[in-house]
Every structure is written in C-alpha cells, then in structure tokens.
Design an enzyme around this catalytic site. Structure first.
Site, PDB file in Angstrom:
ATOM      1  N   GLU A  74      -3.624 -15.051  -4.098  1.00  0.00           N
ATOM      2  CA  GLU A  74      -2.986 -13.908  -4.759  1.00  0.00           C
ATOM      3  C   GLU A  74      -2.318 -14.435  -6.034  1.00  0.00           C
ATOM      4  OE1 GLU A  74      -2.086 -10.428  -4.385  1.00  0.00           O
ATOM      5  OE2 GLU A  74      -0.824 -10.879  -6.115  1.00  0.00           O
ATOM      6  N   CYS A 133     -10.369   0.283  -3.670  1.00  0.00           N
ATOM      7  CA  CYS A 133      -9.758   1.570  -4.014  1.00  0.00           C
ATOM      8  C   CYS A 133     -10.518   2.219  -5.172  1.00  0.00           C
ATOM      9  CB  CYS A 133      -8.272   1.405  -4.331  1.00  0.00           C
ATOM     10  SG  CYS A 133      -7.966   0.171  -5.589  1.00  0.00           S
ATOM     11  N   ASP A 189      -9.725  -7.620  -1.332  1.00  0.00           N
ATOM     12  CA  ASP A 189      -9.091  -6.324  -1.573  1.00  0.00           C
ATOM     13  C   ASP A 189      -8.575  -6.307  -3.012  1.00  0.00           C
ATOM     14  OD1 ASP A 189      -7.733  -3.935  -1.435  1.00  0.00           O
ATOM     15  OD2 ASP A 189      -6.164  -4.650  -0.084  1.00  0.00           O
ATOM     16  N   GLN A 193       0.828  -1.209   0.000  1.00  0.00           N
ATOM     17  CA  GLN A 193       0.000   0.000   0.000  1.00  0.00           C
ATOM     18  C   GLN A 193       0.863   1.260   0.000  1.00  0.00           C
ATOM     19  OE1 GLN A 193      -3.385   0.006  -0.074  1.00  0.00           O
ATOM     20  NE2 GLN A 193      -3.883  -2.117   0.405  1.00  0.00           N
TER      21      GLN A 193
HETATM   22  C1  LIG Z   1      -5.144  -3.723  -4.029  1.00  0.00           C
HETATM   23  S1  LIG Z   1      -3.900  -4.942  -3.970  1.00  0.00           S
HETATM   24  C2  LIG Z   1      -4.169  -5.577  -2.344  1.00  0.00           C
HETATM   25  C3  LIG Z   1      -3.058  -6.408  -1.759  1.00  0.00           C
HETATM   26  C4  LIG Z   1      -3.107  -6.622  -0.251  1.00  0.00           C
HETATM   27  N1  LIG Z   1      -4.414  -6.994   0.206  1.00  0.00           N
HETATM   28  C5  LIG Z   1      -2.620  -5.393   0.477  1.00  0.00           C
HETATM   29  O1  LIG Z   1      -3.440  -4.654   1.030  1.00  0.00           O
HETATM   30  O2  LIG Z   1      -1.401  -5.162   0.505  1.00  0.00           O
HETATM   31  C6  LIG Z   1      -4.531  -6.144  -5.038  1.00  0.00           C
HETATM   32  C7  LIG Z   1      -3.686  -7.402  -5.177  1.00  0.00           C
HETATM   33  O3  LIG Z   1      -4.395  -8.278  -6.054  1.00  0.00           O
HETATM   34  C8  LIG Z   1      -3.468  -8.956  -6.874  1.00  0.00           C
HETATM   35  N2  LIG Z   1      -4.262  -9.397  -8.038  1.00  0.00           N
HETATM   36  C9  LIG Z   1      -4.644  -8.662  -9.112  1.00  0.00           C
HETATM   37  N3  LIG Z   1      -5.456  -9.389  -9.897  1.00  0.00           N
HETATM   38  C10 LIG Z   1      -5.599 -10.606  -9.314  1.00  0.00           C
HETATM   39  C11 LIG Z   1      -6.338 -11.791  -9.625  1.00  0.00           C
HETATM   40  N4  LIG Z   1      -7.107 -11.852 -10.716  1.00  0.00           N
HETATM   41  N5  LIG Z   1      -6.260 -12.842  -8.782  1.00  0.00           N
HETATM   42  C12 LIG Z   1      -5.472 -12.759  -7.675  1.00  0.00           C
HETATM   43  N6  LIG Z   1      -4.770 -11.670  -7.308  1.00  0.00           N
HETATM   44  C13 LIG Z   1      -4.833 -10.608  -8.113  1.00  0.00           C
HETATM   45  C14 LIG Z   1      -2.364  -7.957  -7.125  1.00  0.00           C
HETATM   46  O4  LIG Z   1      -1.152  -8.617  -7.450  1.00  0.00           O
HETATM   47  C15 LIG Z   1      -2.306  -7.221  -5.780  1.00  0.00           C
HETATM   48  O5  LIG Z   1      -1.362  -7.836  -4.925  1.00  0.00           O
END
Ligand SMILES: C[S@@+](CC[C@H](N)C(=O)[O-])C[C@H]1O[C@@H](n2cnc3c(N)ncnc32)[C@H](O)[C@@H]1O
Length: 406
Positions: free
Chosen positions: A278, A353, A326, A231
């Site tokens: 993830e 977000c 998230d 973040q």
């Molecule tokens: C907004 S971030 C949140 C990460 C974590 N919850 C944090 O707060 O640090 C979204 C995460 O989703 C992962 N991501 C994006 N698309 C995805 C998918 N289709 N399946 C799994 N993970 C995904 C990204 O790599 C990223 O780490």
C-alpha cells in the site's frame, strides 16, 4: 434540468439504455447522445450542451414520457449536486442497470461473453449508508457541500440523505460552528469517516478531532481515521470479504492496495504468510497496528507503490497461492498486471470499484493465461451509478511474460 427558455434548441429523444458512467444513450441528428440523469426508455426533450466529434452531451429539459422505472428523486439537491445520479430510478432498476453496466464493460472492453452470474448484493440500506465523505469548502462564498454536477463549484448542502446519521450530525455541527466558513479559509475540503467511537475529521477543525476510530467487521476490528482509506458502505463489508476470499487458504497470499488491512487480516487467518502492499504511510501504519491488535504476526505490510514493489521485490516470493488486488478507480497499472502475470499466483481475486478498468485489466490477465471463474457485484453505492465488483481468476498455464499491449 435546463430552464424552458432553452427549449428552442431542444430535440426529442428516446433513451435506449444507461451506459457505464450512468448516462442515458440516445441517437439523434447523426449524433450519439449521452443524456445525464435519464432512465431507460424515457422519452425526453433534451438540449445538447456540448459536442465532441460524433458525441453530444445533453441534459433533460422536459420528460415527455417517463420510463416505467422512473421515480421522483427525493433529494432536493438532485440534479445540481454531483453526488447521486441514480435517484431517478427505482432501487430494482438501479441494481439491474449496474449488472448491465458490468456486462457491457466485460463484453465491449474485454470481449468476455460468459453468462456472468448476474447476482448483485443489494445494500441493506438504500439511504443513510455512507460512512465516509469528502465535503468541499468554498470559503469565499461561504459554501459547504459537494461539487455541482460537471463543475467544481460547491453545491451548498444542509442535508445529505445518503450519509449515515453520525455524519449528517457532523455536517450540521460544522455548518453551525463555522457559519462564516472563515475559519476554514485555507481549506478546500474536509474528509470525515464514522466509526464506533464517533467521527474522525481531517484536517482537524477547532473542536473536531482527527481521532482514531474503529469498526468491527465480522470477527475483525479495524482502526482507521479520516486520513486513510476505509470503505464507504460498512454493512456490505462482511459479504464482500467473504466473496473476495471464497475458500482460499494455503501457504502464501499477497494483498495489493491493502489500505488499513481490510482483507489482510482475514487472509492472515487462512495463509501461513501474507504480504500487503500500500502506498499511503498512514494506511500502512493502521494496517500494521490492526494486525498487531489481532495478534497476527504472519503478515507483513510494505509501504510502496504497487508497481515499484512488483518490479523490485515480487520476484523474491516463492509460489503465491492467492493474490488479491483492490486498486483505486484507475485500476492496476500496466507494470502491475505484468508483474502479476510473471508472479503467476494460482488464484486471483480482483476487487474493483470501476467496471471499465476492471474489464481492461481482466482482458490482459486472461491473455496472460488466466481463466475468469466468477464475477459478483455489490451495491456499495446506492443512488449512484457506481458499483463494486469481485472477479475470481485461476491460472491455466505456466508463467508467460506479459507484453504490455492494451
Ligand atoms: C480502493 S482502496 C482499497 C483499500 C483496501 N483494500 C480496503 O478495501 O480498505 C485502494 C487503496 O490503494 C491505495 N493506492 C492507490 N494507489 C496506489 C499505488 N499506486 N500503490 C499502492 N497503493 C495505492 C490507496 O491509498 C487505497 O488505500
């Protein structure tokens, strides 16, 4: 702002309010106008840059009567750099606008009119809060900075007022040590993240390492690098985690889009078993080592797209007490919402977000038998229209298979 020689094509408008996406809304000449960098109740002379159907996209030529909440944007790159589009607003107006944007999305997209708890957690720092950034490189023109507003030309930036001091120093170092930007020939962008040990840079430049850094949030230590998501505004992470988890505890929790485990670690302290999902292998590697470092062996982290995991593995889990998701700005895919509805966790925390995709997904979850219990906002991104929201839902019925209608 446009130059005065464009004034002959201009019209006068009054901004009614700011919309999701941060643009000002006005009506003129039979068009709905979306005006960049406006403030509510500004009276402006604008030029229409582009028309699409009944919508005109406009920019400010002259401020005829400034909004009472308009201030002089302090950044010299304001207007050209695509980064901070709320600098023209007082901080209080930024916060109020973000609450309005969330209300607007919930009302318009999800038909939710609950008098939403209008609380928004302000950022402890309104400037110098950004601990992660992506800098664009234009080696042909020797430019380093951010994309210009509405384009992918690079705005050359020497000083960025939202960066934490360590990243500002890194920006200066990169600029000094690569004055020709030739060493960055094949590079299109550079990702940087600040931690307690310094700054991680990816891809590694000569003299700059993609080292692993760490940050202590609450009582947890997280290791990460510029190659995995972490973040941006670290000062707000403790209250964000506290709000997302609430008083949740029990047998089984699921953490979807878990990154390097920001929520997985605190969940593992409260639940007997936790599963994190993830897609980034770099992030899941960090998540596993963060759990190991914390001596938490009751959590498993799976590297998979959430939609695939939902289709193939989610049914193997018994009753889920708590599910946190998230996702990135695009929100959760249809298959993910369908999977959550079928898995039927007793409670859901949705950390988002993007208020528009949050509203779209909440609508589907509510239709599948969930009540919306609370919505709380966090100003993770001061000086921009972006806002982080945590929504809590609880199941009011047994599992129903979600039809997938938008
Ligand atoms: C907004 S971030 C949140 C990460 C974590 N919850 C944090 O707060 O640090 C979204 C995460 O989703 C992962 N991501 C994006 N698309 C995805 C998918 N289709 N399946 C799994 N993970 C995904 C990204 O790599 C990223 O780490």
């Amino acid at each position: 702002m446009k130059s005065p020689n464009e004034e002959d094509k201009t019209i006068e408008v009054e901004i009614e309010r700011l919309l999701p996406g941060g643009v000002g809304l006005a009506h003129a000449e039979g068009l709905t106008l979306l005006v960049s960098l406006a403030a509510p109740s500004d009276v402006l002379r604008v030029v229409i840059d582009r028309i699409q159907g009944k919508v005109g996209f406009a920019s400010i030529v002259e401020i005829l009567k400034p909004s009472p909440v308009r201030i002089e944007p302090p950044c010299p790159y304001f207007g050209r750099c695509g980064g901070c589009d709320f600098q023209q607003l007082t901080y209080e107006a930024q916060l109020n606008t973000k609450v309005e944007i969330i209300r607007d999305c919930l009302h318009r997209i999800a038909k939710i009119d609950t008098p939403l708890n209008s609380h928004i957690h302000p950022s402890p720092s309104q400037w110098h809060y950004r601990a992660r950034a992506m800098w664009q490189v234009d080696s042909n023109h020797k430019l380093l900075g951010y994309f210009e507003r509405g384009s992918n030309r690079v705005c050359d930036v020497e000083y960025c007022a939202v960066l934490v001091p360590e990243l500002q120093k890194t920006l200066e170092r990169v600029r000094n040590e690569f004055p020709e930007a030739t060493a960055m020939d094949r590079l299109r962008d550079i990702e940087v993240v600040a931690g307690d040990e310094g700054v991680s840079v990816a891809p590694p430049l000569a003299g700059f390492k993609t080292e692993i850094v760490s940050r202590v949030i609450g009582s947890e230590t997280y290791h990460f690098s510029a190659e995995a998501f972490f973040q941006i505004n670290h000062d707000l992470l403790e209250p964000l985690i506290a709000e997302a988890l609430g008083d949740a505890k029990g047998q089984t929790a699921v953490d979807l889009y878990c990154g390097v485990g920001l929520f997985t670690l605190p969940l593992a302290r409260r639940f007997e078993q936790v599963i994190g999902v993830e897609s980034s292998t770099r992030a899941t590697k960090f998540a596993r080592s963060n759990l190991e470092f914390a001596k938490l062996n009751n959590a498993k982290v799976v590297t998979s797209r959430v939609s695939d995991w939902m289709k193939q593995h989610a049914h193997l889990f018994g009753p889920v007490d708590f599910l946190l998701l998230d996702p990135p700005r695009a929100g959760a895919e249809n298959a993910v919402i369908a999977g959550i509805s079928a898995l039927r966790p007793a409670r859901i925390a949705y950390v988002s977000c993007d208020p528009a995709t949050l509203a779209r997904d909440l609508k589907k979850l509510i239709a599948s038998g969930y009540d919306l219990d609370s919505v709380v906002a966090f100003d993770m991104f001061p000086q921009t229209h972006h806002v982080e929201t945590v929504a809590h839902l609880s199941s009011n019925s047994p599992a129903v298979v979600f039809s997938g209608a938008a």
